[in-house]
Design an enzyme around this catalytic site. Structure first.
Site, PDB file in Angstrom:
ATOM      1  N   ASP A 102      35.930  42.868  47.810  1.00  0.00           N
ATOM      2  CA  ASP A 102      36.273  43.919  46.849  1.00  0.00           C
ATOM      3  C   ASP A 102      35.282  45.070  46.929  1.00  0.00           C
ATOM      4  O   ASP A 102      35.490  46.104  46.305  1.00  0.00           O
ATOM      5  CB  ASP A 102      36.276  43.355  45.419  1.00  0.00           C
ATOM      6  CG  ASP A 102      37.600  42.677  45.088  1.00  0.00           C
ATOM      7  OD1 ASP A 102      38.585  42.900  45.807  1.00  0.00           O
ATOM      8  OD2 ASP A 102      37.642  41.916  44.099  1.00  0.00           O
ATOM      9  N   ASP A 115      46.541  36.509  46.052  1.00  0.00           N
ATOM     10  CA  ASP A 115      45.193  36.541  45.480  1.00  0.00           C
ATOM     11  C   ASP A 115      44.893  35.240  44.740  1.00  0.00           C
ATOM     12  O   ASP A 115      45.798  34.459  44.412  1.00  0.00           O
ATOM     13  CB  ASP A 115      45.105  37.727  44.512  1.00  0.00           C
ATOM     14  CG  ASP A 115      43.704  38.307  44.409  1.00  0.00           C
ATOM     15  OD1 ASP A 115      42.742  37.609  44.766  1.00  0.00           O
ATOM     16  OD2 ASP A 115      43.589  39.454  43.950  1.00  0.00           O
TER      17      ASP A 115
HETATM   18  C1  GLA Z   1      41.128  40.869  43.043  1.00  0.00           C
HETATM   19  C2  GLA Z   1      41.363  41.509  44.383  1.00  0.00           C
HETATM   20  C3  GLA Z   1      41.484  42.999  44.213  1.00  0.00           C
HETATM   21  C4  GLA Z   1      42.620  43.291  43.273  1.00  0.00           C
HETATM   22  C5  GLA Z   1      42.409  42.599  41.951  1.00  0.00           C
HETATM   23  C6  GLA Z   1      43.606  42.753  41.044  1.00  0.00           C
HETATM   24  O1  GLA Z   1      39.875  41.214  42.524  1.00  0.00           O
HETATM   25  O2  GLA Z   1      40.343  41.183  45.285  1.00  0.00           O
HETATM   26  O3  GLA Z   1      41.685  43.613  45.460  1.00  0.00           O
HETATM   27  O4  GLA Z   1      43.820  42.855  43.848  1.00  0.00           O
HETATM   28  O5  GLA Z   1      42.146  41.231  42.123  1.00  0.00           O
HETATM   29  O6  GLA Z   1      43.447  42.149  39.822  1.00  0.00           O
END
Ligand code: GLA
Length: 707
Positions: free
Chosen positions: A524, A455
């Site tokens: 997300d 990420d």
């Molecule tokens: C990002 C990712 C999510 C999750 C969060 C965790 O927003 O896109 O899927 O993993 O971080 O903090």
């Protein structure tokens, strides 16, 4: 595939259905001749026309039609290459130095055109790769300082692409934001220059580095479309141009306005590839060309299928511990999940987004015996184990930051702006990149981790590199190279490791990162209705194999919308299916239905992930949306159909299927009904969606053996 006519000086690049032709003009500059339907070399030579007379003292050279327009001479369009020499001189003057045609692999060749500046010690080479199984042409540029003084590249684009003169021009691209990525826009190309860019240090949610241009007449199935995509995961810029006299083209490369590329004596800068493709088959064909290219030549493991994964993020947030994760893993295994991924919250003092990023050891209060017992439990349940990491980031409240406050992007006299309470580690520094590689390879190796969700959760700011005079300029490209380097080293150490690219959802999806990861988290936003639009935009260039898509709980955390489980599944089944709901709260009936849909997905995922995509009808509020995925040989096809809002009296239009064997018959695997392909193709199939809102269906048709 690449030929050259010495008399006319024309090079012809041939792909299966297209041609690309160029030559060096009287001034020594590489000039564009053709990018379109197939031509022979002799035919391409017809396109060479002598330069016209000067029409006024204000025009200069045509701003569209050079392979890499430089800043120099009487050029006034957006330069692809802009140079500043140590003595303050600007401009580049083309001096041809020869060419090479290299067979770079089976069915693959590269044309290299070599040039230098007439006066200054600077070499430029233009590279073109063509392959026997794709119409995609990859282009990139290498600039080398052969002198003993520094040179600054104010702009160093990968390539410029020119379109033939058309009556009108239309631009397709995507815009967006966090949780609303990949919104497809299709508008008339404005006169003047249009800049699509990311200044955020990442590919970005807000724009994605690809364009499609057409004459305003192309449809999903017909018409000429020219498209290009940049393989780069940092800041980028594509400038389209429409001239008053009716020409259009675009140039693209790394960095944004105001950034430069310093070239020390002896130093070389290799741009990332800016790949282009032409088709006469409309937007559907251009997407299919990108998908096939990505599957065959970009992804590291083209033959694999993405596993059905479970991810704990929406279920638990940061409340991750061994007991809770084991309970979820058991339920996930019963559903048929193949890869169990533990998300954020497993390490250091990470209980929320304010602390712990950077301290990559399992939190002892949550994992008293480390990650080992959970990894073993997941493996014992027959699933692979995946883990969330965010190696490029640090919370100021972390041991890492307390030890290395100088490791973050910053300027000494400026504040360090936090976003999501975190700062960006300077991956351009080799010590930072080595640190990340070190803990990652240990973590993966010690625990037998099968999958990383990598990420990256904030945009750059105050992107300085103190201690280096040209640090702020070197940082952008070097950061991305070191990021790629860490991923490459990890993969080399752990050949079975698979990686998901994530940046707050779809902030880092591009052909560069996809060449070293296996899939991407598209957004997300897991609301099925919103997702249909996001997935429609994502799939314009990137294949379903790479598009992570989860079924999560309702009401949706972000939108508050409630959508039936079946519809949520059918939307997620259009990509790499995952599950992200809190399974400990799913009813027996939901678990049963979920397990059946996971099994159904597994039986058709070869079509979704490796098949040909036909967008039979795009997402809409109150009309049926239908996507079709078909095996390359036409042996099977899958239709996913959706209708969000039911309206009495709305027309019932059958969908006409594509890609079937015209003389064959196809059996519906669920109902047993047999259809003639001729009818399915010419007259269509009624999907017979159930009554009511949020109706969806999956129809799987298999070709009957010949009688
Ligand atoms: C990002 C990712 C999510 C999750 C969060 C965790 O927003 O896109 O899927 O993993 O971080 O903090």
């Amino acid at each position: 595939m690449i030929s050259f006519a010495p008399d006319s000086g024309v090079w012809l690049l041939a792909t299966p259905h297209t041609s690309y032709a160029l030559r060096i003009d009287e001034t020594g500059a590489p000039c564009h001749l053709a990018w379109g339907p197939r031509l022979t070399l002799a035919e391409a030579e017809d396109l060479v026309v002598p330069p016209g007379p000067e029409t006024s003292s204000f025009e200069g050279r045509d701003p569209v039609g050079e392979e890499l327009p430089v800043d120099g001479g009487t050029r006034y369009g957006p330069p692809s290459l802009q140079v500043r020499f140590a003595d303050g001189s600007r401009a580049f003057e083309w001096q041809p130095e020869g060419h090479d045609i290299e067979e770079s692999g089976p069915g693959e060749s590269v044309l290299v055109l070599r040039f230098r500046d007439r006066r200054y010690p600077l070499q430029v080479s233009l590279h073109y790769r063509v392959r026997a199984d794709t119409d995609v042409i990859e282009r990139w540029t290498v600039v080398r300082n052969t002198g003993d003084e520094a040179v600054t590249l104010l702009r160093a684009d990968s390539a410029a692409w020119a379109l033939p003169p058309l009556r009108d021009y239309r631009l397709s691209h995507v815009t967006g934001q966090w949780s609303a990525e990949s919104q497809l826009r299709r508008d008339q190309l404005p006169y003047g220059e249009t800049v699509l860019t990311s200044r955020r240090g990442i590919t970005s949610h807000h724009a994605n580095p690809w364009v499609m241009l057409d004459a305003g007449e192309a449809t999903e199935d017909h018409g000429r479309v020219w498209s290009a995509a940049l393989a780069w995961s940092g800041s980028w810029r594509i400038t389209t141009q429409r001239t008053p006299d009716g020409r259009a083209g675009f140039t693209g490369g790394v960095g944004h306005d105001g950034t430069t590329v310093p070239l020390a004596p002896g130093e070389e800068f290799t741009t990332p590839p800016f790949a282009g493709v032409f088709t006469e088959g409309g937007f559907g064909a251009v997407s299919r060309a990108w998908h096939a290219f990505t599957l065959a030549h970009v992804l590291p493991h083209p033959d694999e299928f993405a596993p059905v994964l479970y991810n704990s993020w929406e279920a638990t947030g940061f409340d991750v511990d061994e007991v809770g994760q084991k309970a979820l893993a058991e339920r996930a295994a019963e559903l048929g999940v193949e890869l169990y991924v533990v998300d954020d919250g497993w390490f250091g003092a990470r209980r929320n987004d304010r602390a712990g990023l950077g301290d990559w050891t399992p939190a002892p209060d949550r994992f008293p015996d480390g990650l080992g017992p959970l990894v073993d439990a997941v493996h014992g349940l027959g699933m692979r184990f995946g883990l969330w990491v965010e190696p490029e980031m640090v919370n100021p409240d972390s041991d890492l930051y307390r030890t290395h406050p100088d490791w973050v992007l910053h300027f000494p006299e400026r504040p360090r702006s936090e976003l999501r309470n975190q700062l960006v580690l300077n991956f351009a520094r080799s010590d930072v990149a080595d640190w990340a590689y070190g803990w990652l390879t240990r973590l993966v190796g010690e625990h037998g981790i099968d999958f990383l969700k990598w990420d990256m959760n904030r945009a750059f700011s105050e992107a300085g590199w103190p201690g280096r005079q040209d640090g702020a300029d070197r940082l952008g490209p070097q950061y991305v190279r070191n990021l790629y380097g860490v991923v490459d080293r990890l993969r080399a150490d752990h050949p079975a490791l698979r990686i998901e690219s994530c940046s707050g959802g779809g902030g880092r999806v591009d052909l560069g990162i996809l060449s070293r990861t296996d899939q991407a988290w598209a957004s997300d936003n897991t609301d099925a209705a919103d997702r249909m639009g996001i997935q429609h935009g994502f799939g314009q260039v990137y294949p379903a194999r790479t598009m992570g898509s989860w079924v999560t709980d309702v009401p949706n955390q972000l939108t508050g919308r409630t959508v039936p489980l079946r519809f949520r599944f059918h939307v997620a089944m259009a990509g790499a299916l995952g599950i992200g709901g809190d399974l400990t709260h799913w009813s027996e009936e939901e678990l049963r239905e979920g397990a059946a849909l996971v099994a159904e997905y597994k039986s058709v995922r070869h079509l979704v992930q490796h098949g040909r995509l036909d967008r039979l009808s795009p997402p809409a509020e109150d009309a049926e949306a239908v996507v079709q995925y078909t095996a390359a040989d036409g042996a099977e096809t899958l239709l996913l159909g959706y209708r969000r809002v039911s309206r009495h009296g709305s027309p019932k239009v059958p969908v006409r299927l594509r890609g079937l064997t015209p003389t064959a018959r196809y059996r519906d695997t669920r109902t047993g009904t047999v259809h003639h392909a001729a009818v399915l193709g010419a007259y269509g199939l009624h999907l017979d969606l159930p009554a009511g809102d949020w109706a969806s269906t999956a129809v799987h048709l298999v070709r009957e053996p010949e009688a």
